[in-house]
Scaffold this active site. Structure first.
Site, short mmCIF file in Angstrom:
data_model
loop_
_atom_site.label_atom_id
_atom_site.label_comp_id
_atom_site.label_asym_id
_atom_site.label_seq_id
_atom_site.Cartn_x
_atom_site.Cartn_y
_atom_site.Cartn_z
N HIS A 253 5.11 -3.76 17.18
CA HIS A 253 6.42 -3.28 16.71
C HIS A 253 7.57 -3.84 17.55
O HIS A 253 8.73 -3.71 17.17
CB HIS A 253 6.49 -1.74 16.76
CG HIS A 253 5.57 -1.06 15.80
ND1 HIS A 253 5.59 -1.32 14.44
CD2 HIS A 253 4.59 -0.13 15.98
CE1 HIS A 253 4.66 -0.58 13.84
NE2 HIS A 253 4.04 0.14 14.75
N ASP A 289 -3.73 -3.35 11.98
CA ASP A 289 -3.21 -2.04 12.39
C ASP A 289 -2.65 -1.38 11.12
O ASP A 289 -2.13 -2.06 10.24
CB ASP A 289 -2.10 -2.24 13.42
CG ASP A 289 -1.57 -0.93 13.99
OD1 ASP A 289 -1.90 -0.62 15.14
OD2 ASP A 289 -0.81 -0.22 13.28
N HIS A 291 -0.10 0.24 10.63
CA HIS A 291 1.35 0.09 10.50
C HIS A 291 1.74 -1.37 10.38
O HIS A 291 1.05 -2.24 10.91
CB HIS A 291 2.05 0.70 11.73
CG HIS A 291 1.73 2.14 11.96
ND1 HIS A 291 0.80 2.56 12.89
CD2 HIS A 291 2.19 3.25 11.35
CE1 HIS A 291 0.71 3.88 12.85
NE2 HIS A 291 1.54 4.33 11.92
N ASP A 380 -5.99 2.26 13.99
CA ASP A 380 -5.46 3.49 13.42
C ASP A 380 -5.64 3.56 11.90
O ASP A 380 -5.21 4.53 11.27
CB ASP A 380 -3.99 3.72 13.82
CG ASP A 380 -3.15 2.46 13.77
OD1 ASP A 380 -3.63 1.45 13.25
OD2 ASP A 380 -2.00 2.50 14.24
ZN LIG Z 1 -0.35 1.44 14.26
ZN LIG Z 2 -0.76 -4.14 10.16
#
Ligand SMILES: [Zn+2]
Ligand SMILES: [Zn+2]
Ligand SMILES: [Zn+2]
Length: 526
Positions: A253, A289, A291, A380
């Site tokens: 991120h 991931d 996210h 995750d």
């Molecule tokens: Zn994540």
């Molecule tokens: Zn990802």
């Protein structure tokens, strides 16, 4: 992100009270949209209740979720209230007290060269990047809920690798070093680097409401990035075959100018540039991931030499961090070098991931023909994760790693990102490293049947990316036929299903989130 939501909320209804961004981002991470809306109402009528009601609760060691005191097994992950998960294992027992950790720090610097020469002498094929000093990065402030990105994540994975005889054992360590300013400046702005460095002088600080730092964080982040860079060059130059960076804080991120989403420096981006510095022309980053790796996408958005492919929950931008729609394909001549596979719902399992790998990830990756491959490996999306709420099993991660391990002549670096259920991340990471070590996998790739939502997502991505990757068009046409057949089959199944109605997992998770909200939002307990 937090600031944007806050603005939107105020535009929608300016008369409602201004919410603390602290709650916003945290609630958003739990995708607790419904409860969040409800909280916008004036809750002053709760005030008298706060003073009298006392609810006893406990936080799960394995997944951090809150449970009521009379419940003995965690409602989310099933872990026992008195879980001993951290009492087992080499790192858990030896290095958990922080006093000892600081001693380790001073000892480690002297022996670096010895470890490295031992590693190359032992002729090992898979390197693991790990350093206990990354455990010192932790949240100082006591919040109403323990932070999910916690040192125990690395302790748990390390303990499970140790118990399996993998590390220490079959994998060799590489010495840790802080990434240099020059290397970091290739990825991040000088201002960003300076802001992170400043936290060394602060007992506790925050980049965003959910991205903390203590006095050790900058050091930990530079060690994490340094390990990733050295693993990348060791792999590319052939000193080791492949590697796993067991690092935190995570990185995907973190963008050019900002730390966010628990991430300080972008480890995968640093690794990609280190591989290029060692001679790699084309680098592939696959981000599984749960996210979207908004930071990694931003860093390489205009760069044709780094292909970024991410699979993540998106839900029309409602899932954190909100970026990563299929239409984000790269800019300024690098169109097609960013591939987003945005799931439209939670609960996504092995079948959808492997299906997307077969029809999008591998066809594009093979055409791109990278010299070096990096996996931004958050766990995750694993079954039992409290934030991701998806359903990928260790067998799924085995399969995906296997599918990527033949690219770029096997030059593969796996970098840990998120993942918050200690048991899930330990078993998943162990499964991945077993593939790196050359373990076989029971491949049954012929009959992967995706969910309808998964099929629709893959079709959407194919339709958009076909312009840049013409080899996708045959797959697109074939799958459109499958989609037509799918809806006919589905109708038959639905008739049968109605008779044995089971409450779906989602329903229970929904209840759980409500409980979490009630406990932490309205009753301020200690
Ligand atoms: Zn994540
Ligand atoms: Zn990802
Ligand atoms: Zn739990």
């Amino acid at each position: 992100m937090a600031a944007n939501i806050n603005e939107d909320t105020q535009v929608d209804d300016a008369s409602k009270k201004v919410r603390l961004p602290k709650e916003l981002t945290f609630q958003d991470m739990y995708n607790n949209q419904d409860a969040f809306d409800e909280d916008d109402e004036d809750d002053s009528d709760w005030e008298p209740v706060q003073k009298h009601i006392e609810i006893l609760k406990w936080f799960c060691t394995n997944c951090t979720m809150v449970n009521l005191d009379d419940v003995f097994l965690c409602d989310i992950c099933g872990e026992h209230k008195e879980s001993g998960i951290l009492r087992h294992g080499f790192y858990a027992s030896t290095f958990s007290p922080e006093v000892e950790l600081i001693q380790v720090e001073s000892e480690a610097t002297g022996s670096e060269k010895e470890i490295w020469s031992e590693a190359s002498a032992s002729n090992c094929s898979t390197a693991v990047g790990f350093d206990e000093r990354m455990l010192l990065h932790s949240e100082v402030e006591i919040k109403s809920h323990p932070h999910p990105e916690r040192p125990d994540r690395l302790r748990a994975i390390a303990a499970s690798l140790s118990a399996a005889g993998i590390f220490p054992g079959k994998c060799c360590p590489i010495p840790a070093r802080e990434i240099t300013l020059e290397e970091l400046q290739m990825v991040h702005s000088s201002e960003h680097i300076e802001v992170v460095e400043l936290t060394r002088q602060m007992f506790s600080s925050y980049f965003t409401p959910d991205t903390y730092a203590n006095e050790h964080s900058a050091h930990a982040a530079r060690l994490a990035a340094g390990l990733c860079a050295d693993l990348a060059s060791a792999i590319f130059s052939g000193r080791v075959r492949n590697g796993f960076a067991l690092v935190r804080p995570p990185g995907h991120h973190a963008g050019v100018t900002q730390a966010m989403g628990f991430c300080l420096h972008n480890n995968a981006a640093v690794a990609a540039l280190a591989a290029q510095a060692a001679g790699a022309k084309k680098v592939l980053i696959v981000d599984w991931d749960v996210h979207h790796g908004n930071g990694t996408q931003e860093i390489f958005d205009q760069n044709k030499s780094v292909l970024y492919i991410s699979l993540h929950r998106h839900e029309g931008g409602k899932f954190y961090p909100g970026t990563g729609s299929a239409f984000e394909v790269g800019t300024k001549g690098a169109e097609g070098y960013c591939v987003n596979i945005p799931w439209s719902r939670g609960g996504v399992g092995d079948n959808d991931y492997i299906f997307a790998f077969q029809h999008v990830v591998l066809p594009i990756a093979s055409k791109f023909a990278p010299d070096f491959t990096i996996i931004s490996a958050g766990f995750d999306a694993a079954r039992g994760d409290p934030l991701g709420c998806c359903d990928v099993t260790p067998a799924g991660y085995t399969q995906m790693t296997h599918m990527l391990s033949t690219l770029s002549g096997g030059k593969l670096l796996v970098v840990l990102e998120g993942g918050y259920n200690l048991r899930s991340i330990s078993s998943s990471a162990t499964a991945v490293i077993k593939v790196l070590l050359g373990g076989s996998c029971e491949c049954e790739l012929e009959n992967i049947i995706p969910s309808k939502a998964g099929l629709l997502t893959v079709l959407e991505v194919l339709k958009i990316q076909m312009k840049y990757w013409p080899n996708l068009s045959s797959s697109f046409e074939k799958l459109q036929l499958q989609r037509a057949m799918y809806s006919v089959e589905k109708k038959h199944k639905q008739v049968k299903r109605r008779r044995v109605f089971e409450p779906p997992l989602w329903w229970r998770w929904g209840r759980k989130q409500l409980l979490f909200h009630i406990l932490t939002g309205h009753f301020h307990l200690k």
